[in-house]
Design an enzyme around this catalytic site. Structure first.
Site, PDB file in Angstrom:
ATOM      1  N   LYS A  67      27.607 -26.621  36.828  1.00  0.00           N
ATOM      2  CA  LYS A  67      27.376 -26.932  35.413  1.00  0.00           C
ATOM      3  C   LYS A  67      25.878 -26.882  35.201  1.00  0.00           C
ATOM      4  O   LYS A  67      25.121 -27.526  35.931  1.00  0.00           O
ATOM      5  CB  LYS A  67      27.900 -28.309  35.032  1.00  0.00           C
ATOM      6  CG  LYS A  67      27.603 -28.609  33.556  1.00  0.00           C
ATOM      7  CD  LYS A  67      28.272 -29.870  33.078  1.00  0.00           C
ATOM      8  CE  LYS A  67      27.429 -31.089  33.330  1.00  0.00           C
ATOM      9  NZ  LYS A  67      27.957 -32.280  32.630  1.00  0.00           N
ATOM     10  N   GLN A 138      28.883 -41.313  23.708  1.00  0.00           N
ATOM     11  CA  GLN A 138      29.864 -41.399  24.795  1.00  0.00           C
ATOM     12  C   GLN A 138      30.844 -42.573  24.622  1.00  0.00           C
ATOM     13  O   GLN A 138      31.965 -42.540  25.129  1.00  0.00           O
ATOM     14  CB  GLN A 138      29.057 -41.570  26.060  1.00  0.00           C
ATOM     15  CG  GLN A 138      29.442 -40.899  27.350  1.00  0.00           C
ATOM     16  CD  GLN A 138      30.358 -39.749  27.403  1.00  0.00           C
ATOM     17  OE1 GLN A 138      29.966 -38.613  27.173  1.00  0.00           O
ATOM     18  NE2 GLN A 138      31.606 -39.997  27.740  1.00  0.00           N
ATOM     19  N   ASN A 159      25.914 -53.826  21.073  1.00  0.00           N
ATOM     20  CA  ASN A 159      24.953 -52.734  21.223  1.00  0.00           C
ATOM     21  C   ASN A 159      23.572 -53.209  20.809  1.00  0.00           C
ATOM     22  O   ASN A 159      23.439 -54.029  19.896  1.00  0.00           O
ATOM     23  CB  ASN A 159      25.368 -51.528  20.357  1.00  0.00           C
ATOM     24  CG  ASN A 159      24.603 -50.273  20.753  1.00  0.00           C
ATOM     25  OD1 ASN A 159      24.552 -49.933  21.928  1.00  0.00           O
ATOM     26  ND2 ASN A 159      23.997 -49.601  19.799  1.00  0.00           N
ATOM     27  N   SER A 199      21.617 -46.226  27.548  1.00  0.00           N
ATOM     28  CA  SER A 199      20.457 -45.578  28.184  1.00  0.00           C
ATOM     29  C   SER A 199      19.459 -46.634  28.628  1.00  0.00           C
ATOM     30  O   SER A 199      18.251 -46.368  28.658  1.00  0.00           O
ATOM     31  CB  SER A 199      19.777 -44.640  27.188  1.00  0.00           C
ATOM     32  OG  SER A 199      20.710 -43.789  26.595  1.00  0.00           O
ATOM     33  N   MET A 219      28.592 -46.976  33.475  1.00  0.00           N
ATOM     34  CA  MET A 219      28.596 -45.516  33.333  1.00  0.00           C
ATOM     35  C   MET A 219      27.266 -44.950  32.836  1.00  0.00           C
ATOM     36  O   MET A 219      27.058 -43.741  32.881  1.00  0.00           O
ATOM     37  CB  MET A 219      29.696 -45.109  32.337  1.00  0.00           C
ATOM     38  CG  MET A 219      31.078 -45.594  32.700  1.00  0.00           C
ATOM     39  SD  MET A 219      31.633 -45.093  34.334  1.00  0.00           S
ATOM     40  CE  MET A 219      31.663 -43.315  34.168  1.00  0.00           C
ATOM     41  N   GLY A 220      26.364 -45.793  32.355  1.00  0.00           N
ATOM     42  CA  GLY A 220      25.143 -45.260  31.736  1.00  0.00           C
ATOM     43  C   GLY A 220      24.063 -44.871  32.727  1.00  0.00           C
ATOM     44  O   GLY A 220      23.246 -43.987  32.457  1.00  0.00           O
ATOM     45  N   THR A 221      24.043 -45.526  33.882  1.00  0.00           N
ATOM     46  CA  THR A 221      22.942 -45.300  34.828  1.00  0.00           C
ATOM     47  C   THR A 221      23.203 -44.058  35.669  1.00  0.00           C
ATOM     48  O   THR A 221      24.023 -44.082  36.585  1.00  0.00           O
ATOM     49  CB  THR A 221      22.751 -46.548  35.718  1.00  0.00           C
ATOM     50  OG1 THR A 221      22.452 -47.649  34.855  1.00  0.00           O
ATOM     51  CG2 THR A 221      21.617 -46.359  36.696  1.00  0.00           C
ATOM     52  N   ASP A 222      22.497 -42.985  35.308  1.00  0.00           N
ATOM     53  CA  ASP A 222      22.665 -41.719  36.021  1.00  0.00           C
ATOM     54  C   ASP A 222      21.321 -41.116  36.414  1.00  0.00           C
ATOM     55  O   ASP A 222      21.207 -39.933  36.682  1.00  0.00           O
ATOM     56  CB  ASP A 222      23.462 -40.730  35.156  1.00  0.00           C
ATOM     57  CG  ASP A 222      22.828 -40.531  33.780  1.00  0.00           C
ATOM     58  OD1 ASP A 222      21.775 -41.151  33.506  1.00  0.00           O
ATOM     59  OD2 ASP A 222      23.370 -39.751  32.979  1.00  0.00           O
TER      60      ASP A 222
END
Ligand code: NAD
Length: 321
Positions: A67, A138, A159, A199, A219-222
């Protein structure tokens, strides 16, 4: 070679098909049948863009490819999505290009599928309240995929930017569930399943707020430096991930591991639970945490699934290449 344009994917791919593809590839990774290659991510010095590619090979599914794409912050002004990606699949027997598949919607669906897989295998069966931290693009995908896994009776959300919370309210309404915007204290106290999808670079949820039995899908920490929950919470939880190498370097576990609060050896693969080689949750009081870092094999799995659907329905275009 087949082409599956971005615009056709919404009509082809379902959250269920994405779930099945991601669950299968996590299992293959844990069996040693599928592996990811090192990720490339570069600031290219043009258009403020971050460009990269994720690739891998699934010997079980014979999915080989990559990808490619990244983040172009100026795209919104041009009426385009800031995140852009395209998947290229290759024939594993010959190396010839097999398909070019739009990757934008697929990325959202595979990320949502990953947290849903973790809920299926790790959340308490009687979970009734879903908590979502984050209300960006997301978040709606995560909610839609999550509600298929348990009989949730309501959704609560928080949020940093409250003006974005309408996205969660609208998505819950679409799913026929009541929604309430709450404080972080209430979210942590009331939700049995919590998805974080922000984020953030600082912990949002602290260890002391989380009650026994909670399942968190972070799921946000990439990326190196990002963080959504307290390192002490990662230390306390039984931690599962898509790929341990990513979890400890750029995932949610990076901070707890760097601080010596969690050992890499104590982080389990989600696939091990799917395959039955790890028991997963072992008590109602256990806090489980899925560190979803996002791997290239997820992208290849959903792209291969949508290619099959596109060929079967006559939507894929075939070109001489
Ligand atoms: P988005 O830009 O649409 O939304 C960002 C969200 O983060 C919003 O809810 C915003 O209010 C919140 N936020 C921004 N700065 C924050 C801060 N300092 N503290 C707390 N909250 C903050 O992004 P998105 O597409 O919804 O993606 C959310 C995150 O998920 C991103 O960090 C993205 O990189 C990550 N992501 C991970 C995967 C994966 O596979 N793990 C896949 C896709 C996206």
């Amino acid at each position: 070679m087949w082409i599956v344009p971005e615009g056709t994917i919404g009509g082809l791919m379902t959250p269920d098909a994405a779930f099945a593809a991601v669950e299968q590839v996590f299992a293959a990774m844990s069996r040693g049948d599928a592996y990811n290659f090192p990720v490339i991510r570069e600031a290219i010095g043009h258009a403020d863009a971050l460009y990269g590619f994720k690739s891998g090979f699934d010997r079980a599914g014979l999915n080989l490819g990559l990808k490619s794409g990244g983040y172009w912050p100026g795209n919104a002004d041009k009426g385009l999505t800031n995140h852009q990606s395209t998947v290229i699949l290759f024939d594993a027997d010959t190396g010839r290009a097999k398909a070019l598949v739009g990757g934008n919607l697929l990325t959202a669906l595979r990320t949502a599928a990953a947290s849903a897989v973790s809920i299926k295998h790790l959340a308490r069966p009687d979970a009734k309240v879903l908590g979502i931290v984050g209300a960006g693009h997301q978040s709606a995908f995560q909610m839609r995929a999550a509600v298929a896994q348990r009989d949730f009776e309501r959704v609560i959300g928080w949020n940093l930017h409250p003006e974005m919370l309408s996205r969660l309210a609208d998505t819950a309404a679409e799913l026929g569930l009541p929604f309430e915007a709450v404080t972080l204290d209430r979210l942590a106290a009331e939700a049995e399943v919590i998805i974080t999808i922000t984020s953030s670079f600082d912990p949002i949820l602290m260890d002391a707020q989380i009650t026994p039995g909670t399942h968190l899908a972070c799921m946000g920490t990439d990326t190196k430096g990002k963080q959504e929950v307290d390192a002490a919470l990662v230390a306390r939880a039984t931690v599962f991930t898509d790929e341990v190498a990513q979890s400890v370097t750029l995932g949610e576990a990076q901070h707890a591991v760097a601080a010596g609060l969690k050992a890499e050896a104590d982080i389990a693969e989600m696939g091990a639970v799917i395959n039955g080689t790890h028991p997963g949750r072992t008590s109602d009081a256990e806090v489980t945490l899925f560190d979803g870092t996002g791997v290239g094999l997820q992208d290849l799995a959903v792209a291969a699934a949508v290619l099959d659907l596109a060929i079967a329905t006559g939507i894929a275009m075939e070109v001489e290449f």
